[in-house]
Design a protein around this motif. Structure first.
Motif, PDB file in Angstrom:
ATOM      1  N   GLY A  11       0.821  -1.207   0.000  1.00  0.00           N
ATOM      2  CA  GLY A  11       0.000   0.000   0.000  1.00  0.00           C
ATOM      3  C   GLY A  11       0.854   1.254   0.000  1.00  0.00           C
ATOM      4  N   GLY A  12       0.187   2.396  -0.145  1.00  0.00           N
ATOM      5  CA  GLY A  12       0.909   3.659  -0.125  1.00  0.00           C
ATOM      6  C   GLY A  12       0.104   4.784  -0.741  1.00  0.00           C
ATOM      7  N   LEU A  13       0.811   5.866  -1.014  1.00  0.00           N
ATOM      8  CA  LEU A  13       0.205   7.052  -1.622  1.00  0.00           C
ATOM      9  C   LEU A  13       0.545   7.078  -3.102  1.00  0.00           C
ATOM     10  CD1 LEU A  13      -1.171   9.866  -1.456  1.00  0.00           C
ATOM     11  CD2 LEU A  13       1.100  10.794  -0.871  1.00  0.00           C
ATOM     12  N   VAL A  14      -0.451   7.268  -3.943  1.00  0.00           N
ATOM     13  CA  VAL A  14      -0.246   7.301  -5.386  1.00  0.00           C
ATOM     14  C   VAL A  14      -1.152   8.363  -5.993  1.00  0.00           C
ATOM     15  CG1 VAL A  14      -1.964   5.511  -5.830  1.00  0.00           C
ATOM     16  CG2 VAL A  14      -0.103   5.846  -7.463  1.00  0.00           C
ATOM     17  N   GLN A  15      -0.707   8.954  -7.094  1.00  0.00           N
ATOM     18  CA  GLN A  15      -1.513   9.960  -7.773  1.00  0.00           C
ATOM     19  C   GLN A  15      -2.611   9.303  -8.597  1.00  0.00           C
ATOM     20  OE1 GLN A  15       1.206  12.393 -10.046  1.00  0.00           O
ATOM     21  NE2 GLN A  15       1.635  13.701  -8.285  1.00  0.00           N
ATOM     22  N   PRO A  16      -3.694  10.018  -8.841  1.00  0.00           N
ATOM     23  CA  PRO A  16      -4.742   9.476  -9.723  1.00  0.00           C
ATOM     24  C   PRO A  16      -4.151   9.056 -11.063  1.00  0.00           C
ATOM     25  CG  PRO A  16      -5.524  11.442  -8.618  1.00  0.00           C
ATOM     26  CD  PRO A  16      -4.067  11.333  -8.285  1.00  0.00           C
ATOM     27  N   GLY A  17      -4.611   7.896 -11.532  1.00  0.00           N
ATOM     28  CA  GLY A  17      -4.080   7.333 -12.770  1.00  0.00           C
ATOM     29  C   GLY A  17      -2.885   6.422 -12.568  1.00  0.00           C
ATOM     30  N   GLY A  18      -2.345   6.405 -11.363  1.00  0.00           N
ATOM     31  CA  GLY A  18      -1.183   5.579 -11.071  1.00  0.00           C
ATOM     32  C   GLY A  18      -1.536   4.136 -10.772  1.00  0.00           C
ATOM     33  N   SER A  19      -0.508   3.374 -10.407  1.00  0.00           N
ATOM     34  CA  SER A  19      -0.667   1.935 -10.152  1.00  0.00           C
ATOM     35  C   SER A  19      -0.012   1.550  -8.834  1.00  0.00           C
ATOM     36  CB  SER A  19      -0.015   1.126 -11.286  1.00  0.00           C
ATOM     37  OG  SER A  19      -0.632   1.376 -12.524  1.00  0.00           O
ATOM     38  N   LEU A  20      -0.546   0.510  -8.239  1.00  0.00           N
ATOM     39  CA  LEU A  20       0.039  -0.130  -7.069  1.00  0.00           C
ATOM     40  C   LEU A  20      -0.200  -1.626  -7.184  1.00  0.00           C
ATOM     41  CD1 LEU A  20      -1.041   2.047  -3.982  1.00  0.00           C
ATOM     42  CD2 LEU A  20       1.290   1.751  -4.849  1.00  0.00           C
ATOM     43  N   ARG A  21       0.701  -2.384  -6.560  1.00  0.00           N
ATOM     44  CA  ARG A  21       0.522  -3.836  -6.485  1.00  0.00           C
ATOM     45  C   ARG A  21       0.543  -4.251  -5.023  1.00  0.00           C
ATOM     46  NH1 ARG A  21       4.396  -8.894  -7.794  1.00  0.00           N
ATOM     47  NH2 ARG A  21       2.856 -10.330  -8.705  1.00  0.00           N
ATOM     48  N   LEU A  22      -0.565  -4.825  -4.575  1.00  0.00           N
ATOM     49  CA  LEU A  22      -0.656  -5.338  -3.214  1.00  0.00           C
ATOM     50  C   LEU A  22      -0.307  -6.817  -3.196  1.00  0.00           C
ATOM     51  CD1 LEU A  22      -4.013  -3.714  -2.010  1.00  0.00           C
ATOM     52  CD2 LEU A  22      -1.706  -2.743  -2.005  1.00  0.00           C
ATOM     53  N   SER A  23       0.330  -7.226  -2.114  1.00  0.00           N
ATOM     54  CA  SER A  23       0.644  -8.631  -1.907  1.00  0.00           C
ATOM     55  C   SER A  23       0.101  -9.070  -0.552  1.00  0.00           C
ATOM     56  CB  SER A  23       2.156  -8.863  -1.930  1.00  0.00           C
ATOM     57  OG  SER A  23       2.713  -8.510  -3.164  1.00  0.00           O
ATOM     58  N   CYS A  24      -0.272 -10.327  -0.468  1.00  0.00           N
ATOM     59  CA  CYS A  24      -0.742 -10.893   0.793  1.00  0.00           C
ATOM     60  C   CYS A  24      -0.177 -12.294   0.917  1.00  0.00           C
ATOM     61  CB  CYS A  24      -2.260 -10.929   0.825  1.00  0.00           C
ATOM     62  SG  CYS A  24      -2.940 -11.884   2.201  1.00  0.00           S
ATOM     63  N   ALA A  25       0.640 -12.482   1.930  1.00  0.00           N
ATOM     64  CA  ALA A  25       1.287 -13.773   2.143  1.00  0.00           C
ATOM     65  C   ALA A  25       0.697 -14.447   3.378  1.00  0.00           C
ATOM     66  CB  ALA A  25       2.789 -13.578   2.310  1.00  0.00           C
ATOM     67  N   ALA A  26       0.193 -15.650   3.170  1.00  0.00           N
ATOM     68  CA  ALA A  26      -0.305 -16.460   4.280  1.00  0.00           C
ATOM     69  C   ALA A  26       0.800 -17.416   4.709  1.00  0.00           C
ATOM     70  CB  ALA A  26      -1.539 -17.228   3.844  1.00  0.00           C
TER      71      ALA A  26
END
Length: 120
Positions: free
Chosen positions: A9-24
């Motif tokens: 997660g984090g701060l991103v400008q409109p139109g930008g991208s992020l990749r979330l990960s979840c490790a069990a």
């Protein structure tokens, strides 16, 4: 000890991208569906996307065409690629891991959440 840990997660400008990960953690077996939910301030927690053990997926209408969910079963990990982000995507994103033991009832684990903020 069972753990479900989100990151990305984090701060991103409109139109930008992020990749979330979840490790069990590796001591969770018979994982069925894995999903992402989000909760904005003052609102209920809503489904964003889910991926089933067979690979089928389901998305909220608001993210179709912009978000992609995927999983790596060998790593007990689920990902959420988020593109073309909008301010209304701002929320805490939570990972859900559903355990489906053979002959038993399903139960789930949740991560602690990761904040996504879309703002200029």
């Amino acid at each position: 000890q069972v753990q479900v840990v989100e990151s990305g997660g984090g701060l991103v400008q409109p139109g930008g991208s992020l990749r979330l990960s979840c490790a069990a953690s590796r001591n969770i077996f018979n994982i069925g569906a894995m999903g992402w939910y989000r909760q904005a301030p003052g609102k209920q927690r809503d489904l964003v996307a889910v991926i089933y053990s067979g690979g089928g997926t389901k998305y909220a209408d608001s993210v179709k065409g912009r978000f992609t969910i995927s999983r790596d079963n060998a790593k007990n990990t689920v990902y959420l690629q988020m593109n073309s982000l909008k301010p209304e995507d701002t929320a805490v994103y939570y990972c859900q891991v559903v355990v489906a033991p053979e002959g038993g009832y399903e139960y789930d684990y949740w991560g602690q959440g990761t904040q996504v903020t879309v703002s200029s």
